[in-house]
Design a protein around this motif. Sequence first.
Motif, short mmCIF file in Angstrom:
data_model
loop_
_atom_site.label_atom_id
_atom_site.label_comp_id
_atom_site.label_asym_id
_atom_site.label_seq_id
_atom_site.Cartn_x
_atom_site.Cartn_y
_atom_site.Cartn_z
N GLY A 57 0.95 -1.12 0.07
CA GLY A 57 0.11 -0.13 0.02
C GLY A 57 1.06 1.14 -0.03
O GLY A 57 1.93 1.46 0.31
N GLN A 58 0.28 2.57 -0.28
CA GLN A 58 1.03 3.63 -0.28
C GLN A 58 1.13 4.38 1.10
O GLN A 58 2.20 5.02 1.47
CB GLN A 58 0.32 4.64 -1.21
CG GLN A 58 0.15 3.89 -2.58
CD GLN A 58 1.45 3.82 -3.41
OE1 GLN A 58 2.47 4.49 -2.91
NE2 GLN A 58 1.41 2.66 -4.13
N SER A 62 -4.03 -4.73 6.03
CA SER A 62 -3.93 -4.83 7.14
C SER A 62 -3.61 -6.04 7.78
O SER A 62 -3.45 -5.89 8.95
CB SER A 62 -4.68 -3.74 8.01
OG SER A 62 -6.08 -4.29 7.82
N LEU A 63 -3.88 -7.15 6.78
CA LEU A 63 -4.03 -8.39 7.55
C LEU A 63 -2.86 -9.61 7.54
O LEU A 63 -2.57 -10.31 8.12
CB LEU A 63 -4.95 -9.36 6.83
CG LEU A 63 -6.42 -8.82 6.88
CD1 LEU A 63 -7.41 -9.77 6.06
CD2 LEU A 63 -6.88 -8.78 8.07
N LEU A 64 -1.62 -8.78 7.18
CA LEU A 64 -0.38 -9.49 7.22
C LEU A 64 0.60 -9.12 8.35
O LEU A 64 0.87 -10.16 9.06
CB LEU A 64 0.52 -9.02 5.79
CG LEU A 64 -0.19 -9.26 4.61
CD1 LEU A 64 0.68 -8.69 3.28
CD2 LEU A 64 -0.15 -10.82 4.38
N ASN A 65 0.80 -8.02 9.05
CA ASN A 65 1.54 -8.01 9.88
C ASN A 65 0.52 -7.14 11.08
O ASN A 65 -0.22 -6.38 10.68
CB ASN A 65 2.45 -6.75 9.64
CG ASN A 65 3.68 -7.37 8.66
OD1 ASN A 65 3.79 -7.11 7.51
ND2 ASN A 65 4.58 -8.17 9.17
N ASP A 75 -9.39 -11.72 10.81
CA ASP A 75 -9.67 -10.17 11.52
C ASP A 75 -8.86 -10.14 12.81
O ASP A 75 -8.82 -11.00 13.85
CB ASP A 75 -10.91 -10.09 11.69
CG ASP A 75 -11.31 -8.69 11.94
OD1 ASP A 75 -10.54 -8.01 12.87
OD2 ASP A 75 -12.49 -8.28 11.66
N ARG A 76 -7.98 -9.06 13.01
CA ARG A 76 -6.99 -9.06 14.22
C ARG A 76 -7.84 -8.39 15.46
O ARG A 76 -7.36 -8.41 16.37
CB ARG A 76 -5.77 -8.04 14.04
CG ARG A 76 -5.03 -9.10 12.78
CD ARG A 76 -3.50 -8.23 12.82
NE ARG A 76 -2.75 -8.95 11.71
CZ ARG A 76 -1.89 -9.94 11.94
NH1 ARG A 76 -2.15 -10.39 13.07
NH2 ARG A 76 -1.49 -10.48 11.03
N LEU A 98 -11.66 -14.68 14.16
CA LEU A 98 -12.50 -14.90 12.91
C LEU A 98 -11.59 -14.77 11.55
O LEU A 98 -10.94 -13.70 11.43
CB LEU A 98 -14.01 -14.54 13.02
CG LEU A 98 -14.60 -14.42 14.05
CD1 LEU A 98 -15.92 -13.64 13.87
CD2 LEU A 98 -14.78 -16.01 14.49
N ARG A 99 -12.01 -15.52 10.66
CA ARG A 99 -11.37 -15.45 9.14
C ARG A 99 -11.90 -14.25 8.68
O ARG A 99 -13.35 -13.69 8.96
CB ARG A 99 -11.89 -16.81 8.22
CG ARG A 99 -10.99 -17.95 8.77
CD ARG A 99 -9.38 -17.62 8.18
NE ARG A 99 -8.70 -18.87 7.97
CZ ARG A 99 -7.37 -19.04 7.66
NH1 ARG A 99 -6.91 -17.83 7.14
NH2 ARG A 99 -6.73 -20.01 7.86
N SER A 100 -11.01 -13.62 7.67
CA SER A 100 -11.35 -12.52 7.01
C SER A 100 -10.76 -12.12 5.82
O SER A 100 -9.78 -13.01 5.62
CB SER A 100 -11.08 -11.00 7.95
OG SER A 100 -11.47 -9.87 7.24
N PHE A 101 -11.24 -11.45 4.83
CA PHE A 101 -10.76 -11.15 3.47
C PHE A 101 -10.55 -9.80 3.28
O PHE A 101 -11.53 -8.86 3.59
CB PHE A 101 -11.44 -11.80 2.47
CG PHE A 101 -11.16 -11.75 1.15
CD1 PHE A 101 -10.10 -12.16 0.47
CD2 PHE A 101 -11.97 -10.82 0.32
CE1 PHE A 101 -9.81 -12.25 -0.93
CE2 PHE A 101 -11.72 -10.33 -0.99
CZ PHE A 101 -10.59 -11.18 -1.63
N GLU A 102 -9.43 -9.33 2.49
CA GLU A 102 -9.12 -7.92 2.07
C GLU A 102 -9.19 -7.97 0.41
O GLU A 102 -8.29 -8.79 0.18
CB GLU A 102 -8.08 -7.26 2.89
CG GLU A 102 -8.42 -6.74 4.34
CD GLU A 102 -7.28 -6.01 4.65
OE1 GLU A 102 -7.48 -5.25 5.86
OE2 GLU A 102 -6.01 -6.43 4.53
#
Length: 561
Positions: A204-205, A213-216, A336-337, A393-397
């Motif tokens: 991202g920029q 936002s789901l990686l780190n 989802d964090r 819970l699982r999430s998708f971006e």
Amino acid sequence: MRRALFIVSALFGLLPLSAAAQEEEFSFFSEEEPNTLQSSDAFSDGETERAINSPDAASEEDSFSFFSAEEVPATSSAPIVQPAAPAPSTARPLPLAFRFNGELGVKGLSDVLFDQEGEDVSEFQSWALVIAELRFKKYLRFYTNLALYWGMRGRRPKGDKPYLLFNTSDKRYNGGIDLLETFLEANLPYGLSLRLGNLLFSWGQNDILPAVSLLNPLDARLNYPNGLKLHAPVPALLFTWNKSWFTAHLAFIPWFKPHKVALIDKDMSLAPAGSDFYNKLSLLKSVSPTLLEELVDDPLATEPPDYSIKNSTIGLRLMAESKQADFAISAVYGFDRTPKLLLDKNLITLAGAAGAILENPALLFTDAALADAFVTLQNNYKNGDEIFSLTYLRSFEAAFDMDLVLGDFILKLDLTFTPQKIFYDSELNFSRSPFLKSVLAVEYSYGTSLYLSLTAFALFSFNNEIIPLLDFKRAGDKSSYLVGFIFMGRKTFWEDRFKIELLGAVSATYGDFLIRASLEYKLLEQHIFGLGTTVIWGPPNSLGARYNSNDSIFTYYRWLF
């Protein structure tokens, strides 16, 4: 800067509940002073590297002659024969390049307001950051970044004693070693590369409100300064394919890591002293003195998903480059964090009356309903029953980002859509709803002496039965929004030895704001002295109002080596 940026992210929707950073940090690096302690790409392939035992080959300019072309004697009729140049050395430099650098630093911070009990008023931190990198030609690279830290914090003196910076009470100490970004990278044929280790992803920029936002996970601990990095690295595997103007990244994270935040008893914690959330949590001490202590340092890590491949995270990013613009699309399937919080019904009953109980603790014994809930809750805890639980819970971006260069200006755009994101309201009611994040930034640079940026953002929660925390406002029957601005300015002068920096964030929905200003002086390129202040304000019931007692002044020293 790091704590200030973390507060900004909390003001505008990055953290669960009312999360904000627990400590004040400052910006390590300016535009003209790249963050070599945090950048794993400090050696570009085209850079001059420090080769080990690499002799310089002799050149023709080193060949010997008694006369220059202008000094040939006029009486000489014989042709001038120049001696042959020495043959180039046949010795080959070793194909290794190595660098080692870092810094040592100390910092002191003091609050300027003392309105709330249970808050730190004085802090001291010391740290050592070291980086080592070893390259074998262009094929292999090993990079490691290590942090060592030690610090102390305390609260205002007890009784009527005046506060003199060092005479604090309830002193607490922290220290440790963190392995930051560390990896082994292999460059393969056909534009392929592989990176394995503890990785940070910048997909991202925008650094404060990134597209992905789901990686780190976010890291809000006060251990050491960390530049503009708000995130913690994770064990991961990254495949990259680069072909001229096109790049593809495939990321695999084998297990989940939650955010690292403080719950209470620290500045800028999830539940600041005096807040309604803090009062509710204080009831846990009545159930058991040790119950709340178990949650203070890492409250979101009590029940993470199991370490297994089925709980892994995978992400794909496709990038296209041109002379003036870069475009990228990203997709990530992970967790989802913000966890789903389940509470014992008796705890919910007590939390609803938290304010009245704190004013009159006898209600736990005189009020029949509250007394029954309190006794039942204590028995459940003694019997080993869960009185609360966290479930991820699982999430998708899906995200799109781009940047466009227009002379001295750069435009940056981030758009992110999440089909189901977790939200809470002020009563800790849980909801999942579609979420849209849009961020537009304009940056201006004048050489290395001036940098200005303005970021506008709008966050939307659709089809949501509740009004989320973090300053969201209702728009229609089931939607909420949050709009705001973030600005940053940096000016260096007097041969780049002085630097003035200003960071600020304003919520357009409530008018609460954060401003951080600092002045830095560089001596002999290795010694840096700085001082600054942070001011937070907000109207009643806003996020800024919860943290307006955390205004502070700070000073620091850094030695670069």
